[in-house]
Design a protein around this motif. Structure first.
Motif, mmCIF file in Angstrom:
data_model
loop_
_atom_site.group_PDB
_atom_site.id
_atom_site.type_symbol
_atom_site.label_atom_id
_atom_site.label_comp_id
_atom_site.label_asym_id
_atom_site.label_seq_id
_atom_site.Cartn_x
_atom_site.Cartn_y
_atom_site.Cartn_z
ATOM 1 N N ASP A 108 21.792 7.040 -0.327
ATOM 2 C CA ASP A 108 21.722 7.136 -1.789
ATOM 3 C C ASP A 108 23.119 7.113 -2.384
ATOM 4 O O ASP A 108 23.331 6.621 -3.486
ATOM 5 N N LYS A 156 20.201 19.523 -10.805
ATOM 6 C CA LYS A 156 19.321 18.607 -11.518
ATOM 7 C C LYS A 156 17.971 18.656 -10.823
ATOM 8 O O LYS A 156 17.662 17.823 -9.976
ATOM 9 N N SER A 168 3.950 9.533 -15.597
ATOM 10 C CA SER A 168 4.840 8.486 -16.070
ATOM 11 C C SER A 168 5.967 8.224 -15.074
ATOM 12 O O SER A 168 6.187 9.010 -14.155
ATOM 13 N N THR A 169 6.662 7.149 -15.285
ATOM 14 C CA THR A 169 7.713 6.767 -14.342
ATOM 15 C C THR A 169 8.827 7.815 -14.333
ATOM 16 O O THR A 169 9.166 8.364 -15.381
ATOM 17 N N GLY A 183 8.311 12.108 -10.612
ATOM 18 C CA GLY A 183 8.564 12.770 -9.325
ATOM 19 C C GLY A 183 7.502 12.495 -8.278
ATOM 20 O O GLY A 183 7.417 13.193 -7.269
ATOM 21 N N LYS A 184 6.706 11.438 -8.472
ATOM 22 C CA LYS A 184 5.618 11.153 -7.536
ATOM 23 C C LYS A 184 6.153 10.736 -6.166
ATOM 24 O O LYS A 184 5.777 11.290 -5.141
ATOM 25 N N TYR A 186 14.205 14.330 2.709
ATOM 26 C CA TYR A 186 15.109 15.279 2.051
ATOM 27 C C TYR A 186 14.632 16.688 2.367
ATOM 28 O O TYR A 186 13.458 16.888 2.692
ATOM 29 N N GLN A 230 6.916 2.171 -1.752
ATOM 30 C CA GLN A 230 6.891 1.486 -3.041
ATOM 31 C C GLN A 230 7.614 0.136 -2.945
ATOM 32 O O GLN A 230 7.139 -0.874 -3.442
#
Ligand SMILES: Nc1ncnc2c1ncn2[C@@H]1O[C@H](COP(=O)(O)OP(=O)(O)OP(=O)(O)O)[C@@H](O)[C@H]1O
Ligand SMILES: [Mg+2]
Length: 665
Positions: free
Chosen positions: A170, A439, A460-461, A464-465, A476, A507
C-alpha cells in the motif's frame, strides 16, 4: 508525508506552462517518496558523492555475500590479481635488462651473439602469456562470483517480497519496488564484477609499481608522487561532478520511465480526454531534462580521460628530462635502461590512481542502490504466530483422525493435537480497525455467519466492505476486538492454512500469464483436468472457454487483456471453486458488465455458494436478496442488519438503496 502534501499543494510558480507545472509536481512527489540517497550532498546539484559512515555497513554486508559460498573463488581471484600485477612489473623491468644487459653489450661485440637475448625474450614471452591467462581467469572468476551473488540477492529479495504484509504494498509504489529488482541490483552487479576487482587490482599494481620505482630511483619517484597527488585530486574533482550529474540523470530517467508507464496504462483515458498534446508536451520536458543531465554527466565523464592522459604526458616529459639530466651528470648512478624502465613504470602508475578515484564514485553510487535493496530485505515480514494448522481428516465411529492424503474433510489441529472440524463458522466480535493511525475505518463490527449461511454487505463506496474481508484473511491486523473461525481466534491459526480455507474472489481480478487451465488450477495446483472443467462449469465459464481457439489451453497474459471483464471474473470464480473452500468471500466488482454476463456471474456465484459460508459484498442488490443476513455499512459502522424483508420494513438506508431513493435523502 505531510511534506508531500505541502510540496504538492504549493502554488505553481508564475509563468510555468501546465505541462511544466505537472512535471514539477511529479518531481516533488518523487522526491518526497524516495528519500535522497544518503550522502553528504552539497547544494542543489546534489553535491559530491562520498563514502561515509552510512555506506560502510552496506559495503560490509555486500562483502558478507562474497563470504557465503564464494570466499574461496574470491581469494583465488585476488591472488591472481597480485600475480598479474607482479608479473606486469617484472615484464616492465625487462626493458632495463634488455638495454643494459643485452643490447648495449651486443652493440660492442664484433660478432654479435643473439642467443642470450633470444632466451630472455622467450622467458618474457612466457611471462606475458601467464599474464594473459591470469587476466582471463580472473575476469571469468569475477563474473561467476558476481552473477552468483546477484542471483542469491535476487532470490532473497523475491522471497522477502512474498512474506511482506499487504500494507507494505500500500505504501510502496510498484515502480519503486521494480526498480530495486532491476536498476539497483544491476548497479550492485557492476560494483561486484567491475569496481571492486578494479580497485583491488589497482591497489596491488600501485604497491608493486611503487616498490619497483623506489628500487630504481628515489628522486624520480618523488617527481611521480607529486603528479600522483595532482592526478588524484583532479580525478576526484571531475569524477565527483560527473557523479552528481549521473545521480540526477538516474532520477530523470526514473521520472521519464514512470511517465511512459503511466501514459501507456492510461492510454484510453489519454485518448478519451484528448490529452495527447499535453502528454507529449510533458514528455518533451522530461526528455529534455534527461538529455541535459546525461550530457553534463558525459561531458565530465569524458573530460577525465584526456585530462589524465595529458597530465601523464607532462609527467613523462618531466621524468625523462630530469632522469636524463641525472644520468648524464652521473649523480644518481642511473643507467639508460634504468631510465627507460622507470619511464614505463611511471606510466603504469597514474592509470590505477585515477581508476581508483573514478571507481570510488561508482562504488558509492552503487552502494546507494545496495542500500535500497537491503532496506527491502530488512522490512519486517508478516507476523505469523499461529500454531493451529489445517489437516485432512476422516471420521471413524464418530471420532476424527488425521490422514496423510486429501480426504475432502478437514479439521483444525491445535498445538496440543486437539482436532476441531472445519465448519466455516465466522464471528466478528467488536472489531475496530484503521489502515493508518488516527484514521479509523471500522467501528465496533459485530457479526456472525453460521456454517452454510450467506451474509451480505451493502453500503456506499468507501464504507468499509472490502476492509472487513481483508481482516478475515489477516491481510491486516486488528486494532481491537477479535475474529473467531470455528471458535478459534484467527490469530492462533497459521496464516497459510487460514487463507487456504477461505476462497476469495477479489474485487480486482488478477490473472497470471499461462493457459486458462493453469489459471483455474492456481486455486489448487493438484486439481485434475476433470476437476478444472467441473469448476469452470460451476462458475459458468465453461461455455466461453470452449469457444476460445484452444479451449482450456489458450494462453492468456497476466493482464487478461484478451478476455472481457466479465470473463475474467468468471475465471476467478472458477479458480476459487476448484479450491473447494468451506468459506467463500465474494467481492463483486463495481465494473459494469452487460446484463447477460451479470446474470451469468450471479448464477456462478450462487452455484459455488451452495453449502458454504459466504460473505458477499454486493453492489447490485439483486445479488443479496436471498442472503440470510444483510449488513448495511456506513462510514465503518453497521447501521442496519437483518434479512431483505426485515430491512425493507425498517424503511431505513437499505430501503432507500433498494427503492433508489438514496439520492433524494
Ligand atoms: N490500503 C488502504 N490503506 C489506507 N486506507 C484504505 C486502504 N484501503 C481502503 N482504505 C480506506 O478505507 C475505507 C474503506 O475502504 P473499502 O475498500 O473497505 O471500501 P468499500 O466499502 O469496499 O468500497 P467499494 O464499494 O468502493 O469497494 C476507504 O475510506 C478507503 O479510503
Ligand atoms: Mg470494495
Amino acid at each position: 508525508m505531510s511534506l508531500t502534501k505541502e510540496r504538492i499543494g504549493a502554488a505553481p510558480q508564475a509563468g510555468m506552462s501546465r505541462a511544466e507545472q505537472n512535471v514539477e509536481k511529479r518531481r516533488l512527489r518523487g522526491k518526497a517518496k524516495a528519500p535522497e540517497m544518503r550522502g553528504r550532498g552539497r547544494g542543489a546539484a546534489g553535491g559530491r558523492v562520498r563514502l561515509n559512515a552510512d555506506t560502510i555497513p552496506i559495503l560490509k554486508r555486500l562483502f558478507a555475500y562474497l563470504g557465503s559460498g564464494y570466499m574461496g573463488m574470491f581469494v583465488l581471484a585476488v591472488v591472481l590479481m597480485a600475480v598479474d600485477a607482479l608479473l606486469t612489473v617484472r615484464i616492465t623491468l625487462f626493458i632495463r635488462e634488455l638495454i643494459d644487459e643485452y643490447i648495449k653489450p651486443i652493440l660492442l661485440m664484433d660478432q654479435p651473439y643473439f642467443g642470450d637475448l633470444l632466451k630472455a625474450l622467450i622467458r618474457t614471452g612466457i611471462m606475458a602469456f601467464f599474464v594473459a591467462v591470469t587476466v582471463f581467469t580472473n575476469a571469468l572468476l569475477m563474473r561467476k562470483i558476481s552473477q552468483g551473488v546477484i542471483r542469491k540477492i535476487r532470490l532473497e529479495m523475491f522471497s522477502k517480497l512474498q512474506k511482506l504484509p499487504v500494507s507494505y504494498f500500500d505504501t510502496h509504489p510498484y515502480g519503486d519496488i521494480m526498480s530495486r529488482f532491476t536498476n539497483d541490483v544491476d548497479s550492485m552487479r557492476q560494483v561486484l564484477s567491475q569496481s571492486i576487482p578494479q580497485v583491488l587490482s589497482s591497489v596491488v599494481t600501485i604497491i608493486s609499481v611503487f616498490v619497483a620505482m623506489i628500487s630504481l630511483s628515489l628522486p624520480l619517484t618523488g617527481i611521480v608522487m607529486v603528479f600522483v597527488v595532482l592526478t588524484y585530486f583532479l580525478a576526484i574533482a571531475i569524477g565527483g561532478k560527473s557523479a552528481a550529474f549521473f545521480k540526477q540523470r538516474q532520477s530523470a530517467l526514473g521520472e521519464m520511465n514512470a511517465f511512459i508507464e503511466e501514459t501507456m496504462n492510461g492510454q484510453k483515458a489519454v485518448k478519451v480526454f484528448c490529452h495527447e498534446d499535453e502528454a507529449e508536451a510533458e514528455f518533451g520536458i522530461l526528455n529534455r531534462t534527461l538529455r541535459e543531465k546525461t550530457t553534463s554527466a558525459n561531458i565530465y565523464g569524458s573530460i577525465i580521460g584526456p585530462v589524465m592522459a595529458n597530465l601523464g604526458n607532462v609527467q613523462y616529459v618531466v621524468v625523462a628530462v630530469f632522469g636524463g639530466w641525472l644520468a648524464i651528470s652521473g649523480r644518481a648512478g642511473l643507467s639508460l635502461g634504468d631510465i627507460a624502465a622507470f619511464l614505463t613504470l611511471s606510466r603504469s602508475f597514474n592509470r590505477p590512481v585515477s581508476q581508483i578515484s573514478q571507481q570510488i564514485n561508482s562504488v558509492v553510487m552503487a552502494l546507494a542502490g545496495a542500500g535500497r535493496v537491503f532496506a527491502l530485505m530488512d522490512e519486517k515480514p508478516e507476523i505469523d504466530e499461529g500454531q493451529t494448522v489445517l489437516v485432512p481428516v476422516e471420521e471413524k465411529d464418530g471420532a476424527l483422525s488425521e490422514c496423510t492424503s486429501r480426504t475432502g474433510s478437514w479439521a483444525w489441529k491445535k498445538a496440543d493435537g486437539e482436532l476441531i472440524p472445519l465448519r466455516g463458522d465466522v464471528r466478528f466480535e467488536d472489531v475496530d480497525f484503521s489502515y493508518v493511525p488516527d484514521k479509523q475505518i471500522l467501528y465496533d463490527i459485530k457479526l456472525y455467519a453460521k456454517p452454510g449461511q450467506k451474509i451480505a454487505f451493502v453500503g456506499s463506496t468507501g464504507a468499509g466492505k472490502t476492509t472487513i474481508t481483508n481482516l478475515l484473511n489477516r491481510f491486516y491486523e486488528l486494532q481491537d476486538g477479535r475474529i473467531l473461525y470455528d471458535g478459534l481466534d484467527i490469530k492462533d491459526i497459521k496464516k497459510d492454512d487460514l487463507r487456504r480455507s477461505l476462497g476469495m474472489v477479489l474485487q480486482d481480478v488478477n490473472l497470471f500469464t499461462g493457459t486458462i487451465a493453469d489459471n483455474i488450477r492456481y486455486g489448487r495446483p493438484d486439481a485434475t483436468d476433470e476437476e478444472v472443467v467441473a469448476a469452470a462449469k460451476l462458475a459458468n465459464a465453461h461455455s466461453f472457454i470452449e469457444k476460445l481457439p484452444e479451449g482450456y489451453d489458450t494462453v492468456i497474459s497476466g493482464t487478461g487483456s484478451q478476455l472481457s471483464q466479465g470473463q475474467c471474473q468468471l475465471l476467478s470464480i472458477a479458480r476459487c471453486a476448484v479450491a473447494d473452500p468451506p468459506v467463500m468471500i465474494l467481492d463483486e466488482a463495481t465494473s459494469s458488465v452487460d446484463t447477460r454476463t451479470e446474470s451469468l456471474i450471479q448464477s456462478a456465484m450462487d452455484g459455488i455458494m451452495g453449502g458454504r459460508t459466504t460473505l458477499v459484498i454486493a453492489h447490485r442488490l439483486s445479488t443479496v436478496m436471498n442472503a440470510n443476513a444483510i449488513m448495511v455499512l456506513e462510514n465503518g459502522h453497521i447501521i442496519e442488519r437483518g434479512d431483505h424483508d426485515d430491512l425493507l420494513e425498517q424503511k431505513g438506508r437499505y430501503y432507500q438503496l433498494y427503492t433508489g431513493n438514496a439520492a433524494s435523502e
